[in-house]
Enzyme design. Structure first.
Site, PDB file in Angstrom:
ATOM      1  N   ASP A   1       0.856  -1.191   0.000  1.00 54.76           N
ATOM      2  CA  ASP A   1       0.000   0.000   0.000  1.00 54.76           C
ATOM      3  C   ASP A   1       0.896   1.246   0.000  1.00 54.76           C
ATOM      4  O   ASP A   1       1.744   1.412   0.881  1.00 54.76           O
ATOM      5  CB  ASP A   1      -0.889  -0.029   1.262  1.00 54.76           C
ATOM      6  CG  ASP A   1      -1.896   1.098   1.259  1.00 54.76           C
ATOM      7  OD1 ASP A   1      -2.922   0.983   1.952  1.00 54.76           O
ATOM      8  OD2 ASP A   1      -1.665   2.108   0.557  1.00 54.76           O
ATOM      9  N   GLY A   2       0.672   2.094  -0.958  1.00 51.96           N
ATOM     10  CA  GLY A   2       1.504   3.296  -1.084  1.00 51.96           C
ATOM     11  C   GLY A   2       1.376   4.225   0.101  1.00 51.96           C
ATOM     12  O   GLY A   2       2.299   4.965   0.453  1.00 51.96           O
TER      13      GLY A   2
ATOM     14  N   ASP B   1       0.482   7.433  -9.511  1.00 56.08           N
ATOM     15  CA  ASP B   1      -0.201   6.940 -10.712  1.00 56.08           C
ATOM     16  C   ASP B   1      -1.260   5.936 -10.260  1.00 56.08           C
ATOM     17  O   ASP B   1      -1.138   4.713 -10.425  1.00 56.08           O
ATOM     18  CB  ASP B   1       0.837   6.265 -11.621  1.00 56.08           C
ATOM     19  CG  ASP B   1       0.214   5.609 -12.835  1.00 56.08           C
ATOM     20  OD1 ASP B   1       0.938   4.881 -13.554  1.00 56.08           O
ATOM     21  OD2 ASP B   1      -1.016   5.797 -13.064  1.00 56.08           O
TER      22      ASP B   1
ATOM     23  N   ASP C   1      -8.844   5.951  -9.635  1.00 55.67           N
ATOM     24  CA  ASP C   1      -9.638   7.108  -9.169  1.00 55.67           C
ATOM     25  C   ASP C   1      -9.721   7.107  -7.647  1.00 55.67           C
ATOM     26  O   ASP C   1      -9.528   6.081  -7.004  1.00 55.67           O
ATOM     27  CB  ASP C   1     -11.058   7.012  -9.768  1.00 55.67           C
ATOM     28  CG  ASP C   1     -11.024   7.010 -11.297  1.00 55.67           C
ATOM     29  OD1 ASP C   1     -11.905   6.367 -11.899  1.00 55.67           O
ATOM     30  OD2 ASP C   1     -10.077   7.597 -11.859  1.00 55.67           O
TER      31      ASP C   1
ATOM     32  N   PRO D   1      -8.951   1.502  -2.604  1.00 59.18           N
ATOM     33  CA  PRO D   1      -7.604   1.637  -2.020  1.00 59.18           C
ATOM     34  C   PRO D   1      -6.923   2.957  -2.385  1.00 59.18           C
ATOM     35  O   PRO D   1      -5.990   3.371  -1.708  1.00 59.18           O
ATOM     36  CB  PRO D   1      -6.846   0.434  -2.615  1.00 59.18           C
ATOM     37  CG  PRO D   1      -7.630  -0.020  -3.768  1.00 59.18           C
ATOM     38  CD  PRO D   1      -9.046   0.352  -3.515  1.00 59.18           C
TER      39      PRO D   1
HETATM   40  N1  SAM Z   1      -3.637   5.460 -15.431  1.00 62.48           N
HETATM   41  C1  SAM Z   1      -4.612   4.913 -14.519  1.00 62.48           C
HETATM   42  C2  SAM Z   1      -5.608   5.962 -14.088  1.00 62.48           C
HETATM   43  O1  SAM Z   1      -5.327   7.167 -14.272  1.00 62.48           O
HETATM   44  O2  SAM Z   1      -6.663   5.555 -13.586  1.00 62.48           O
HETATM   45  C3  SAM Z   1      -3.892   4.307 -13.353  1.00 62.48           C
HETATM   46  C4  SAM Z   1      -3.105   3.133 -13.787  1.00 62.48           C
HETATM   47  S1  SAM Z   1      -2.470   2.090 -12.580  1.00 62.48           S
HETATM   48  C5  SAM Z   1      -3.015   0.573 -13.203  1.00 62.48           C
HETATM   49  C6  SAM Z   1      -3.436   2.397 -11.147  1.00 62.48           C
HETATM   50  C7  SAM Z   1      -2.960   1.483 -10.028  1.00 62.48           C
HETATM   51  O3  SAM Z   1      -3.097   2.093  -8.747  1.00 62.48           O
HETATM   52  C8  SAM Z   1      -3.771   0.166  -9.923  1.00 62.48           C
HETATM   53  O4  SAM Z   1      -2.962  -0.896 -10.393  1.00 62.48           O
HETATM   54  C9  SAM Z   1      -4.093   0.034  -8.431  1.00 62.48           C
HETATM   55  O5  SAM Z   1      -3.924  -1.289  -7.954  1.00 62.48           O
HETATM   56  C10 SAM Z   1      -3.088   0.995  -7.821  1.00 62.48           C
HETATM   57  N2  SAM Z   1      -3.425   1.490  -6.472  1.00 62.48           N
HETATM   58  C11 SAM Z   1      -4.620   1.962  -6.036  1.00 62.48           C
HETATM   59  N3  SAM Z   1      -4.535   2.312  -4.726  1.00 62.48           N
HETATM   60  C12 SAM Z   1      -3.243   2.059  -4.336  1.00 62.48           C
HETATM   61  C13 SAM Z   1      -2.530   2.208  -3.106  1.00 62.48           C
HETATM   62  N4  SAM Z   1      -3.130   2.700  -1.996  1.00 62.48           N
HETATM   63  N5  SAM Z   1      -1.219   1.867  -3.081  1.00 62.48           N
HETATM   64  C14 SAM Z   1      -0.603   1.373  -4.193  1.00 62.48           C
HETATM   65  N6  SAM Z   1      -1.226   1.187  -5.388  1.00 62.48           N
HETATM   66  C15 SAM Z   1      -2.538   1.535  -5.450  1.00 62.48           C
END
Ligand code: SAM
Length: 284
Positions: A141-142, A160, A163, A167
């Site tokens: 988790d970031g 990145d 929405d 998470p």
């Molecule tokens: N370009 C896309 C957009 O603008 O919606 C985002 C691409 S990337 C696939 C988004 C990633 O954020 C997902 O793989 C998701 O698992 C990750 N993500 C969401 N919440 C997160 C968190 N708290 N920590 C780390 N990664 C997270």
């Protein structure tokens, strides 16, 4: 959401709009511990990955997003060496970051390992730098990663994420930006994918406020096209600790030693240009 079996359609219910791509084949689907991941072959957009029924990345137009999420912020920092990507599981952002020879280490902190493994299989071109010795792929988790990061240890943070729901919701909060502020060095800068300027003004206004409340002196949104995302017009928002975000290493950008499809110094400068409605939104 799909309408008819040879089109993938994402409906933007709040905006009374939708975007569809003609499919030729379904390549993959799974329910990971975090989200539903699907991959399709399309007629004209290459492979398409969706997460929880929303467009995530397409082979044809991802260059716009991945280049604009990386090169402006990296050329804004005076000498970026240590870069952290939160999210970015498709690895396209990591690939662009590692084009910068001065970057010594890039940590990609993606909560869902399955996104990366699926991307390695269906978007190998995005993963071509995953074995770079400077790349560190972490699956966590970031929010937690940033909380634990040593103060002043990072030059650039790139969020990145999906929405601001599920998470990713915590990645758009003052608390998270305070953790980033503490982890960033003196000239540190963060950039966050900040949704559609046309559809999501409230999210953008709240993002600027949360970044400033967390202590960042300056915030700056950059605008760029992104056909598969709602409205086709997307943005990212930078926040700097002690940096004028309206200056960047323009000579380095003009003489960059790597290829891009969209980004160049003129695009960088143009991306700052703030539409009149957006000025009013931020001032209001
Ligand atoms: N370009 C896309 C957009 O603008 O919606 C985002 C691409 S990337 C696939 C988004 C990633 O954020 C997902 O793989 C998701 O698992 C990750 N993500 C969401 N919440 C997160 C968190 N708290 N920590 C780390 N990664 C997270």
């Amino acid at each position: 959401m799909t309408l008819g079996n040879d089109w993938f359609t994402e409906i933007h219910a709040d905006a009374g709009s939708a975007f569809s791509l003609k499919l030729t084949k379904k390549l993959h689907e799974e329910q990971s511990a975090f989200q539903r991941i699907e991959v399709f072959a399309t007629e004209d957009y290459g492979n398409l990955m969706t997460i929880d029924g929303l467009y995530m990345v397409s082979g044809r137009d991802n260059f716009l997003y991945h280049e604009m999420m990386t090169h402006p912020v990296l050329f804004t920092h005076p000498a970026p060496k240590k870069v952290v990507i939160i999210g970015g599981g498709d690895c396209g952002t990591l690939r662009e970051v590692l084009k910068h020879p001065g970057v010594e280490a890039a940590w990609q902190v993606e909560i869902d390992e399955r996104v990366t493994r699926v991307s390695e299989q269906f978007f190998p071109e995005l993963c071509e730098r995953n074995n770079d010795p400077r790349a560190h792929l972490l699956f966590d988790d970031g929010i937690k990663f940033m909380k634990d990061a040593a103060p002043g240890s990072i030059d650039v943070v790139i969020v990145d994420s999906t929405d601001p729901v599920g998470p990713a919701e915590g990645l758009f909060t003052e608390a998270f930006f305070r953790a980033c502020f503490r982890a960033l060095g003196d000239k540190g800068v963060i950039v966050q994918q900040s949704e559609s300027p046309l559809y999501h003004g409230k999210i953008l206004k709240a993002l600027h406020a949360a970044m400033r409340a967390a202590g960042f002196g300056q915030t700056q949104t950059l605008f760029f096209p992104q056909p598969v995302y709602p409205s086709g017009w997307w943005s990212c928002t930078m926040a700097g600790k002690n940096l004028d975000l309206k200056t960047f290493r323009e000579t380095d950008a003009r003489n960059k030693a790597f290829e891009t499809v969209y980004y160049n110094a003129d695009i960088h400068r143009a991306a700052w240009a703030m539409p009149e409605f957006f000025k009013r939104l931020l001032e209001g």
